[in-house]
Design an enzyme around this catalytic site. Structure first.
Site, PDB file in Angstrom:
ATOM      1  N   THR A 127       0.866  -1.183   0.000  1.00  0.00           N
ATOM      2  CA  THR A 127       0.000   0.000   0.000  1.00  0.00           C
ATOM      3  C   THR A 127       0.901   1.231   0.000  1.00  0.00           C
ATOM      4  O   THR A 127       1.768   1.363   0.862  1.00  0.00           O
ATOM      5  CB  THR A 127      -0.895  -0.003   1.253  1.00  0.00           C
ATOM      6  N   LYS A 140      -6.938   1.590  -3.302  1.00  0.00           N
ATOM      7  CA  LYS A 140      -6.570   0.977  -2.013  1.00  0.00           C
ATOM      8  C   LYS A 140      -6.600   2.019  -0.889  1.00  0.00           C
ATOM      9  O   LYS A 140      -7.030   1.723   0.235  1.00  0.00           O
ATOM     10  CB  LYS A 140      -5.181   0.344  -2.134  1.00  0.00           C
ATOM     11  N   LYS A 163       0.715   4.395   9.288  1.00  0.00           N
ATOM     12  CA  LYS A 163       1.282   4.646   7.954  1.00  0.00           C
ATOM     13  C   LYS A 163       0.192   5.027   6.943  1.00  0.00           C
ATOM     14  O   LYS A 163       0.288   6.067   6.277  1.00  0.00           O
ATOM     15  CB  LYS A 163       2.021   3.398   7.452  1.00  0.00           C
TER      16      LYS A 163
END
Length: 305
Positions: free
Chosen positions: A103, A179, A247
């Site tokens: 990702t 995503k 993150k």
């Protein structure tokens, strides 16, 4: 999709964590020749014991490979695997394909794709969703974008790893962007579920009964249903760690700031994950946000000492 393919491919899987290991075993089950590589020698040894081949560096794993599947945590690790010392770009045959499952910010995906494609290899931007169990069953959801050549080359691996493959565009970056929308919702839903279950405990409610009621009601979410059993069992073994959402929600903030788009709800969720990490639970299961609420408010949850 069926796990069977018409041709045996040589496939390297870089990153044999909970997701990558399952993906590697799914590829092997589909009849491909699979080489695994990981910073953990134990993970590689386990894969060899299970009938795969092991490699000590990405460059070694990619030698002669038709397809490389990279299953690491972030963009920085992906870049190192591609272009760092002993990276796959040193040995990857021309016309082969690099499938990136990490990702990352869509701009970074575009940059890495361009850099690899100028060397005559293909890059498929292919973030994954579904968790370790679905990875092991070859039933992931893959959100992919890239050139028609990249898709064609990657197809045997995609068929073996995915139950649902979304083809989202002809250039890298689109898969990454889709995503990130998923991650925005996933992070917000975990934070909201954690807040709700801890608040229920503060009210003196039986949280097992709360779980039963909410999962049969309109307030339910996939994340509430999937993560809150970890709280009920007091088991914070990381299926997906708090740091993942530190993150990913951080990437959302960066993207939104660049686009001058307000994202106040995901910003609040990010703060809850940051607080949980700061309290020493960054490597624990992401349902630990509920524990952080409990610590701050003096609530007792199952498993509390």
């Amino acid at each position: 999709m069926s796990a069977s393919t018409s041709q045996n491919q040589r496939i390297a899987v870089i990153g044999l964590g909970s997701m990558g290991y399952g993906m590697a075993t799914s590829l092997k089950r589909a009849g491909h020749t699979v080489t695994g590589c990981d910073v953990s020698a134990d993970a590689v040894a386990r894969f060899v014991k299970d009938g795969g081949t092991g490699a000590t560096t990405p460059a070694e794993a990619a030698k002669g490979a038709d397809i490389v599947v990279s299953v690491v945590v972030n963009a920085a690790q992906t870049e190192t695997i591609l272009f760092g010392k002993d990276g796959v770009a040193e040995t990857l045959p021309k016309d082969s394909v690099f499938i990136s499952s990490a990702t990352m910010d869509p701009d970074v995906a575009r940059r890495l794709a361009k850099q690899l494609e100028t060397t005559g290899r293909n890059y498929l931007d292919a973030p994954i969703s579904g968790g370790a169990q679905r990875a092991a069953q070859g039933e992931l959801t893959i959100l992919a974008s890239g050139s028609s050549a990249a898709f064609a080359k990657a197809r045997p691996a995609l068929d073996a790893m995915a139950a649902k493959l979304y083809e989202l565009g002809d250039a890298a970056g689109q898969g990454a962007a889709f995503k990130m929308i998923n991650q925005l919702l996933a992070g917000v839903h975990i934070a909201a579920a954690s807040e709700a279950i801890a608040f229920a405990a503060k009210q003196g409610l039986d949280i097992r009964k709360v779980y039963e009621v909410i999962t049969a009601s309109a307030g339910n979410s996939w994340m509430f249903e999937n993560r809150m059993p970890h709280v009920l069992d007091g088991d914070y073994t990381p299926r997906s760690a708090v740091e993942i959402f530190v993150k990913d929600l951080g990437i959302i903030q960066d993207m939104a700031r660049s686009a001058r788009f307000p994202v106040p709800v995901s910003a609040a969720a990010l703060q809850m994950f940051l607080m949980t990490s700061a309290a020493g639970m960054g490597r624990d299961d992401d349902a630990s946000v509920a524990r952080m609420y409990a610590q701050v408010t003096g609530v007792k949850l199952p498993g509390d000492k």
